[in-house]
Design a protein around this motif. Structure first.
Motif, PDB file in Angstrom:
ATOM      1  N   THR A  67     119.144   9.445  23.582  1.00  0.00           N
ATOM      2  CA  THR A  67     118.573   8.225  23.003  1.00  0.00           C
ATOM      3  C   THR A  67     118.911   8.050  21.527  1.00  0.00           C
ATOM      4  OG1 THR A  67     116.491   9.315  22.394  1.00  0.00           O
ATOM      5  CG2 THR A  67     116.609   8.288  24.595  1.00  0.00           C
ATOM      6  N   GLY A  68     119.221   9.145  20.842  1.00  0.00           N
ATOM      7  CA  GLY A  68     119.457   9.069  19.403  1.00  0.00           C
ATOM      8  C   GLY A  68     118.176   8.934  18.598  1.00  0.00           C
ATOM      9  N   LEU A  69     117.032   9.091  19.249  1.00  0.00           N
ATOM     10  CA  LEU A  69     115.738   8.957  18.572  1.00  0.00           C
ATOM     11  C   LEU A  69     115.182  10.323  18.195  1.00  0.00           C
ATOM     12  CD1 LEU A  69     113.923   6.310  20.798  1.00  0.00           C
ATOM     13  CD2 LEU A  69     114.975   5.957  18.560  1.00  0.00           C
ATOM     14  N   PRO A  70     114.377  10.355  17.130  1.00  0.00           N
ATOM     15  CA  PRO A  70     113.715  11.626  16.798  1.00  0.00           C
ATOM     16  C   PRO A  70     112.680  11.970  17.869  1.00  0.00           C
ATOM     17  CG  PRO A  70     112.937   9.864  15.359  1.00  0.00           C
ATOM     18  CD  PRO A  70     114.044   9.285  16.188  1.00  0.00           C
ATOM     19  N   ILE A  71     112.590  13.248  18.156  1.00  0.00           N
ATOM     20  CA  ILE A  71     111.620  13.753  19.132  1.00  0.00           C
ATOM     21  C   ILE A  71     110.652  14.651  18.378  1.00  0.00           C
ATOM     22  CG2 ILE A  71     111.273  15.069  21.253  1.00  0.00           C
ATOM     23  CD1 ILE A  71     113.101  12.791  21.876  1.00  0.00           C
ATOM     24  N   GLN A  72     109.370  14.408  18.581  1.00  0.00           N
ATOM     25  CA  GLN A  72     108.329  15.233  17.963  1.00  0.00           C
ATOM     26  C   GLN A  72     107.596  15.956  19.082  1.00  0.00           C
ATOM     27  OE1 GLN A  72     107.091  15.435  14.544  1.00  0.00           O
ATOM     28  NE2 GLN A  72     105.895  17.085  15.425  1.00  0.00           N
ATOM     29  N   LEU A  73     107.548  17.282  19.024  1.00  0.00           N
ATOM     30  CA  LEU A  73     106.755  18.048  19.978  1.00  0.00           C
ATOM     31  C   LEU A  73     105.325  18.110  19.448  1.00  0.00           C
ATOM     32  CD1 LEU A  73     109.132  21.005  20.877  1.00  0.00           C
ATOM     33  CD2 LEU A  73     108.800  18.864  22.098  1.00  0.00           C
ATOM     34  N   TRP A  74     104.352  17.944  20.346  1.00  0.00           N
ATOM     35  CA  TRP A  74     102.953  17.909  19.934  1.00  0.00           C
ATOM     36  C   TRP A  74     102.144  18.773  20.889  1.00  0.00           C
ATOM     37  CZ3 TRP A  74     101.169  16.408  15.482  1.00  0.00           C
ATOM     38  CH2 TRP A  74      99.826  16.116  15.313  1.00  0.00           C
ATOM     39  N   ASP A  75     101.304  19.608  20.345  1.00  0.00           N
ATOM     40  CA  ASP A  75     100.476  20.525  21.121  1.00  0.00           C
ATOM     41  C   ASP A  75      99.658  19.740  22.154  1.00  0.00           C
ATOM     42  OD1 ASP A  75      98.111  23.112  20.077  1.00  0.00           O
ATOM     43  OD2 ASP A  75      98.700  22.449  22.056  1.00  0.00           O
ATOM     44  N   GLU A  76      99.861  20.078  23.409  1.00  0.00           N
ATOM     45  CA  GLU A  76      99.146  19.362  24.465  1.00  0.00           C
ATOM     46  C   GLU A  76      98.050  20.199  25.112  1.00  0.00           C
ATOM     47  OE1 GLU A  76     101.913  18.253  27.549  1.00  0.00           O
ATOM     48  OE2 GLU A  76     101.664  20.178  28.535  1.00  0.00           O
ATOM     49  N   ARG A  77      97.676  21.291  24.468  1.00  0.00           N
ATOM     50  CA  ARG A  77      96.624  22.126  25.047  1.00  0.00           C
ATOM     51  C   ARG A  77      95.391  21.283  25.353  1.00  0.00           C
ATOM     52  NH1 ARG A  77      96.549  27.182  20.976  1.00  0.00           N
ATOM     53  NH2 ARG A  77      97.414  25.592  19.627  1.00  0.00           N
ATOM     54  N   LEU A  78      94.896  21.443  26.523  1.00  0.00           N
ATOM     55  CA  LEU A  78      93.658  20.829  27.007  1.00  0.00           C
ATOM     56  C   LEU A  78      93.741  19.327  27.275  1.00  0.00           C
ATOM     57  CD1 LEU A  78      91.042  22.797  24.862  1.00  0.00           C
ATOM     58  CD2 LEU A  78      91.871  23.319  27.151  1.00  0.00           C
ATOM     59  N   THR A  79      94.902  18.674  27.094  1.00  0.00           N
ATOM     60  CA  THR A  79      94.965  17.244  27.400  1.00  0.00           C
ATOM     61  C   THR A  79      94.758  16.998  28.893  1.00  0.00           C
ATOM     62  OG1 THR A  79      97.386  17.284  27.561  1.00  0.00           O
ATOM     63  CG2 THR A  79      96.438  16.607  25.448  1.00  0.00           C
ATOM     64  N   THR A  80      95.345  17.827  29.745  1.00  0.00           N
ATOM     65  CA  THR A  80      95.174  17.656  31.187  1.00  0.00           C
ATOM     66  C   THR A  80      93.734  17.957  31.593  1.00  0.00           C
ATOM     67  OG1 THR A  80      97.489  18.236  31.534  1.00  0.00           O
ATOM     68  CG2 THR A  80      96.060  18.352  33.454  1.00  0.00           C
ATOM     69  N   VAL A  81      93.132  18.953  30.968  1.00  0.00           N
ATOM     70  CA  VAL A  81      91.732  19.286  31.255  1.00  0.00           C
ATOM     71  C   VAL A  81      90.841  18.111  30.863  1.00  0.00           C
ATOM     72  CG1 VAL A  81      89.820  20.819  30.627  1.00  0.00           C
ATOM     73  CG2 VAL A  81      92.105  21.761  30.996  1.00  0.00           C
ATOM     74  N   GLU A  82      91.071  17.550  29.679  1.00  0.00           N
ATOM     75  CA  GLU A  82      90.282  16.404  29.208  1.00  0.00           C
ATOM     76  C   GLU A  82      90.488  15.195  30.115  1.00  0.00           C
ATOM     77  OE1 GLU A  82      87.771  13.982  26.839  1.00  0.00           O
ATOM     78  OE2 GLU A  82      87.947  16.136  27.131  1.00  0.00           O
ATOM     79  N   ALA A  83      91.734  14.949  30.505  1.00  0.00           N
ATOM     80  CA  ALA A  83      92.030  13.818  31.395  1.00  0.00           C
ATOM     81  C   ALA A  83      91.301  13.991  32.726  1.00  0.00           C
ATOM     82  CB  ALA A  83      93.531  13.698  31.611  1.00  0.00           C
ATOM     83  N   GLY A  84      91.328  15.194  33.279  1.00  0.00           N
ATOM     84  CA  GLY A  84      90.633  15.464  34.534  1.00  0.00           C
ATOM     85  C   GLY A  84      89.133  15.246  34.410  1.00  0.00           C
ATOM     86  N   ARG A  85      88.560  15.679  33.298  1.00  0.00           N
ATOM     87  CA  ARG A  85      87.125  15.502  33.056  1.00  0.00           C
ATOM     88  C   ARG A  85      86.764  14.027  33.002  1.00  0.00           C
ATOM     89  NH1 ARG A  85      83.839  14.148  29.463  1.00  0.00           N
ATOM     90  NH2 ARG A  85      85.343  13.894  27.782  1.00  0.00           N
ATOM     91  N   VAL A  86      87.554  13.247  32.273  1.00  0.00           N
ATOM     92  CA  VAL A  86      87.303  11.812  32.145  1.00  0.00           C
ATOM     93  C   VAL A  86      87.409  11.130  33.513  1.00  0.00           C
ATOM     94  CG1 VAL A  86      88.247   9.656  31.197  1.00  0.00           C
ATOM     95  CG2 VAL A  86      87.998  11.649  29.723  1.00  0.00           C
ATOM     96  N   LEU A  87      88.434  11.482  34.270  1.00  0.00           N
ATOM     97  CA  LEU A  87      88.628  10.847  35.578  1.00  0.00           C
ATOM     98  C   LEU A  87      87.531  11.237  36.572  1.00  0.00           C
ATOM     99  CD1 LEU A  87      92.496  11.097  35.831  1.00  0.00           C
ATOM    100  CD2 LEU A  87      91.136   9.022  35.499  1.00  0.00           C
ATOM    101  N   ARG A  88      87.108  12.499  36.549  1.00  0.00           N
ATOM    102  CA  ARG A  88      85.997  12.910  37.425  1.00  0.00           C
ATOM    103  C   ARG A  88      84.740  12.141  37.073  1.00  0.00           C
ATOM    104  NH1 ARG A  88      88.304  17.697  36.725  1.00  0.00           N
ATOM    105  NH2 ARG A  88      86.881  18.381  35.108  1.00  0.00           N
ATOM    106  N   ALA A  89      84.468  12.008  35.787  1.00  0.00           N
ATOM    107  CA  ALA A  89      83.266  11.300  35.344  1.00  0.00           C
ATOM    108  C   ALA A  89      83.320   9.818  35.700  1.00  0.00           C
ATOM    109  CB  ALA A  89      83.093  11.468  33.830  1.00  0.00           C
ATOM    110  N   SER A  90      84.525   9.270  35.819  1.00  0.00           N
ATOM    111  CA  SER A  90      84.653   7.841  36.140  1.00  0.00           C
ATOM    112  C   SER A  90      84.480   7.565  37.626  1.00  0.00           C
ATOM    113  CB  SER A  90      86.004   7.312  35.672  1.00  0.00           C
ATOM    114  OG  SER A  90      87.033   7.826  36.488  1.00  0.00           O
TER     115      SER A  90
END
Length: 179
Positions: free
Chosen positions: A99-122
């Protein structure tokens, strides 16, 4: 020396940020609004061959006027990078070349856990949850990056401050009356 800002300069749109939550079967996608304030989910990309995945991502980048790609880095809870992180770095390098674009890596620890929690609660059903979790993980990842302010201050200085003083003011004079 005093910096003068006009109203248009403060609200000028910037290139959007595309966030990717890489999975073996799907890539969760989210994109920032033009001002870099909020993250919105996009439909997941169902994984195919690597070349097809890169083609699809390149199309999204062009279509959505993306200026940077944020890629979730699956760091272990201990803070160490594991095999998954190496795989993400390899994909990031290939995507950056493509792509020629800059790529930034970002710590994703617990994002899937948080997403699962939000979806279960919904109350979303288990069948729908599997597809929604990747998208929501990408949204959470991107929103955490936007909230950090790093996209506004790529040099790493928080809120425009450097050495305790707001950038653009000499000698720490907040009124700009000195010099």
């Amino acid at each position: 020396m005093r910096r003068v800002y006009n109203e248009m300069e403060l609200t000028r749109p910037q290139a959007r940020i595309l966030a990717l939550d890489l999975g073996k079967r799907r890539i969760g996608l989210a994109i920032s609004d033009p001002l870099g304030i909020t993250a919105q989910g996009l439909p997941n990309l169902v994984r195919g061959r690597k070349r097809a995945d890169l083609d699809a991502l390149e199309h999204i980048v062009k279509e959505r006027e993306v200026g940077m790609i944020l890629l979730g880095n699956p760091i272990n809870m201990s803070g160490a990078e594991g095999r998954q992180s190496g795989w993400v770095r390899e994909f990031a390098g290939t995507l950056e070349k493509r792509t020629g674009l800059p790529i930034q890596l970002w710590d994703e620890r617990l994002t899937t856990v948080e997403a699962g929690r939000v979806l279960r609660a919904s109350g979303i059903s288990i069948e729908k949850r599997a597809a929604a979790i990747d998208r929501l993980s990408a949204v959470i990842l991107l929103q955490s990056y936007l909230d950090s302010g790093r996209h506004r201050n790529p040099d790493g200085y928080r809120d425009g401050y450097r050495d305790g003083y707001l950038d653009g003011y000499e000698d720490g004079d907040p009124d700009g009356a000195g010099s």
